[in-house]
Design an enzyme around this catalytic site. Sequence first.
Site, PDB file in Angstrom:
ATOM      1  N   ARG A 168       0.825  -1.209   0.000  1.00 27.80           N
ATOM      2  CA  ARG A 168       0.000   0.000   0.000  1.00 27.80           C
ATOM      3  C   ARG A 168       0.865   1.268   0.000  1.00 27.80           C
ATOM      4  NH1 ARG A 168      -1.972  -3.832  -0.925  1.00 27.80           N
ATOM      5  NH2 ARG A 168      -3.877  -4.797  -0.162  1.00 27.80           N
ATOM      6  N   SER A 243     -11.342   0.215   2.557  1.00 22.69           N
ATOM      7  CA  SER A 243     -10.543   0.095   3.777  1.00 22.69           C
ATOM      8  C   SER A 243      -9.938   1.449   4.145  1.00 22.69           C
ATOM      9  CB  SER A 243      -9.432  -0.933   3.584  1.00 22.69           C
ATOM     10  OG  SER A 243      -9.966  -2.204   3.325  1.00 22.69           O
ATOM     11  N   GLU A 339      -5.137   4.544   5.404  1.00 26.62           N
ATOM     12  CA  GLU A 339      -4.790   4.185   4.028  1.00 26.62           C
ATOM     13  C   GLU A 339      -5.353   5.227   3.078  1.00 26.62           C
ATOM     14  OE1 GLU A 339      -6.020   0.469   1.168  1.00 26.62           O
ATOM     15  OE2 GLU A 339      -5.356  -0.030   3.194  1.00 26.62           O
TER      16      GLU A 339
END
Length: 344
Positions: A168, A243, A339
């Site tokens: 990520r 998310s 995130e």
Amino acid sequence: MSLLCWEEDVNLRQYNTFNVDSIARYLVRIRSTNDLKDLLASPQFRDLRYLVIGGGSNILFAEATFDGVILKNEIYGIEVVSESENNAVLRVGGGVEWMSLVTYCIDHDLSGLENLSLIPGTVGAAPIQNIGAYGAEISDVTLSVEVCNLETGEIRTMSKDECALKYRDSIFKHALKNVFISSVTIRVSKAQFHCLNTQYSSVQDVLQQQGVTTPTIRSVSGAICLLRRRKLPDPKILGNAGSFFKNATCDASLCKTTMKAHPKIPLFPGPDGFYIIPAAWLIEDCGWKGRQIGKAGVSATHALVLVNYGGAQGREILLLADSIIKDVQTKLGFQLIPEVNIIR
């Protein structure tokens, strides 16, 4: 003379999947690299704060206004650059919807993206986040990324290694925040030469329930779409950005301490000797799953997903996220990291 259209006082609600209101001073649609050249030649652009967006699926506008220019990536097109017996190389415009690319590959019997089915957003945003799901990441297929430096105007092609794609993460979140990704070049396999990744038990369960004994890229994609729809609310119905937090990590020594203090905590081996702790478990263990505060809340089906129940401001969602971070830190000792890209 530039043909760029500078739209003024644009409500960004339709351009972010959280569906929050935020008024941008300007919005400019970029449909080619020539548009980028015109943009950089504009005196108006030089004095403004800017933000590049694709599908708006990984963004939280935390303020009621954005005093700058939004650059909307609308560079489309999927081009077959080369093809061999085993694989194909595709150059894909940064504005192409991610799932459109996945569908294109499946329709052309090309493998490598099926595990990334139904991830929201655009191709240009994918390497920034190094999107991943069900044991696959875009880094698995990436060859290069074409970028335009919005400070210097230089357009260049960066290799996969130069992009520093990690979990990520990428160089585009750090040293190269000032670039516009115009295209991404990937290598995907011909389906008959590809080994399907069905290691996740949830994927295997769905395939079994559907009576699939010999999985194909289409059946794997369908199973993953079904799983994602079960877990993740549709942003068209309930505003969200998927998310919200990254999974937590710990080294071997902290892992032992953690297991003693919290014997039920799930730990999975990660890279470089570290262990991964699912952020969803941490949030749920602290009692946040399904909890609502005002017009914002945590999804009842997936603790990693923060949702806008209708009319929530970006600041409300940010306050909710901050409350969760503090609570998890206090109770379990782990620091959750967002995130989602928070625009203040």
